[in-house]
Design a protein around this motif. Structure first.
Motif, PDB file in Angstrom:
ATOM      1  N   GLU A  17      -7.829 -40.873  35.235  1.00 17.86           N
ATOM      2  CA  GLU A  17      -6.718 -40.917  34.274  1.00 17.86           C
ATOM      3  C   GLU A  17      -5.432 -40.422  34.937  1.00 17.86           C
ATOM      4  N   PRO A  18      -4.271 -40.963  34.535  1.00 17.93           N
ATOM      5  CA  PRO A  18      -3.005 -40.533  35.145  1.00 17.93           C
ATOM      6  C   PRO A  18      -2.853 -39.013  35.136  1.00 17.93           C
ATOM      7  N   MET A  19      -2.272 -38.493  36.215  1.00 20.56           N
ATOM      8  CA  MET A  19      -2.103 -37.048  36.377  1.00 20.56           C
ATOM      9  C   MET A  19      -0.637 -36.724  36.634  1.00 20.56           C
ATOM     10  N   SER A  20      -0.179 -35.649  36.042  1.00 19.08           N
ATOM     11  CA  SER A  20       1.167 -35.140  36.296  1.00 19.08           C
ATOM     12  C   SER A  20       1.089 -33.650  36.562  1.00 19.08           C
ATOM     13  N   LEU A  21       1.828 -33.194  37.577  1.00 21.34           N
ATOM     14  CA  LEU A  21       1.918 -31.761  37.830  1.00 21.34           C
ATOM     15  C   LEU A  21       2.838 -31.076  36.834  1.00 21.34           C
ATOM     16  N   LEU A  22       3.704 -31.834  36.184  1.00 19.62           N
ATOM     17  CA  LEU A  22       4.651 -31.245  35.238  1.00 19.62           C
ATOM     18  C   LEU A  22       3.927 -30.780  33.978  1.00 19.62           C
ATOM     19  N   PRO A  23       4.356 -29.660  33.399  1.00 15.69           N
ATOM     20  CA  PRO A  23       3.639 -29.109  32.242  1.00 15.69           C
ATOM     21  C   PRO A  23       3.820 -29.893  30.957  1.00 15.69           C
ATOM     22  N   SER A  24       4.831 -30.765  30.888  1.00 16.11           N
ATOM     23  CA  SER A  24       5.104 -31.497  29.655  1.00 16.11           C
ATOM     24  C   SER A  24       5.542 -32.906  29.993  1.00 16.11           C
ATOM     25  N   ALA A  25       5.070 -33.873  29.195  1.00 19.91           N
ATOM     26  CA  ALA A  25       5.487 -35.261  29.402  1.00 19.91           C
ATOM     27  C   ALA A  25       6.982 -35.427  29.194  1.00 19.91           C
TER      28      ALA A  25
END
Length: 310
Positions: free
Chosen positions: A104-112
């Motif tokens: 699933e897509p991953m982001s290091l940022l805490p919020s979309a």
């Protein structure tokens, strides 16, 4: 998040902007890897440059090429495909996302909400953090079968590259895990900030996030080329990441900026990785890889130990 949305272009003409889509594949059985990148560089004067990149790694034997053209890279909701020739390297490969939570897509940022917000200035998403590859590559007279190789696809953008960063990512196929992390500086007027860090690790369907960007007293980054260590603590518990590259097994890539001098990316795709995590809930665990880590250092100058410089 969806892979299609995360891969959508953010660049606008007549602005200072640099944006890249990149793909990495590693041989699980040996220190071989291939890295592809498509970059769009826009400037306020209306000029736009599109670059295609490839780097290949086989132990301490490396090669890298760049050309001003559009890289053949097609991305869909479930994977992607690329074919082309740069220098003495030709490839035709495809990849599909891991069908489980790891893919699933991953982001290091805490919020979309931060993806398109002013802070931080540089954005990084991994639409496909874990993917399986198929196809082949020819390097000079040598042919590589890429079937069963593992890797990822990422997307980043900003008004310019960060003044300095270390970024790392590693897939652990046997343990069913993946980690991604970054430590970087941002511009604050005429100065640069201290290092801010983020780290996310998934094991199966459990995700441990250390993403409080400005919580610097709980971050311990050390960019001691060719080794990067990062200690993190927070609501998820504690984590320590150590990534080490062999300078002889790296390439140095010149990254242009729209309105300031070129930066240099010291790039490894076969780094050694050790990650230890003490979750707030659950048993401690450790993940290791001898040659499966993607490790990059961005800095203002090249170093003599890393060749070629492209």
């Amino acid at each position: 998040m969806t892979a299609v949305a995360d891969n959508a272009p953010r660049f606008r003409e007549n602005t200072d902007h640099v944006e890249s889509w990149f793909v990495r594949a590693n041989d699980p059985a040996s220190p071989r890897a291939v890295w592809l990148k498509r970059t769009v560089l826009c400037r306020r004067d209306g000029t736009t440059v599109t670059e295609a990149w490839i780097s290949v790694f086989d132990g301490t034997r490396t090669a890298a090429y760049r050309r001003e053209e559009r890289l053949g890279l097609d991305l869909t909701a479930g994977g992607g495909r690329s074919a082309g020739t740069l220098g003495d390297v030709s490839w035709d490969l495809a990849f599909t996302r891991d069908p489980g939570p790891l893919g699933e897509p991953m982001s290091l940022l805490p919020s979309a909400r931060m993806v398109d917000a002013p802070f931080p200035k540089n954005k990084l998403l991994s639409p496909f953090p874990v993917a399986t590859f198929a196809g082949g590559l020819r390097w000079g007279a040598e042919t590589w079968d890429l079937d069963g190789w593992v890797g990822m696809e990422g997307h980043n953008w900003g008004a310019a590259h960060s003044p300095e960063y270390a970024w790392g990512q590693c897939v652990f196929p046997e343990q069913g895990a993946v980690v991604e992390a970054a430590s970087g500086r941002i511009e604050l007027g005429s100065r640069t900030s201290p290092l801010f860090s983020m780290l996310v690790v998934r094991v199966g369907d459990v995700e441990h996030r250390f993403d409080r960007i400005v919580d610097r007293w709980r971050q311990r980054p050390d960019l001691d080329f060719p080794r990067w260590t990062l200690g993190m603590r927070g609501r998820a518990g504690r984590a320590r990441l150590e990534m080490t590259a062999d300078p002889a097994a790296m390439v140095c890539l010149g990254y242009d900026n729209p309105a300031r001098p070129r930066s240099y990316c010291l790039n490894s795709k076969t780094a050694r990785v050790r990650l230890s995590v003490e979750p707030r809930r659950g048993a401690p665990f450790e993940l290791t890889s001898e040659h499966g880590g993607a490790l990059e250092f961005l800095r203002p100058d090249p170093v003599a130990e890393v060749q070629p410089v492209v």
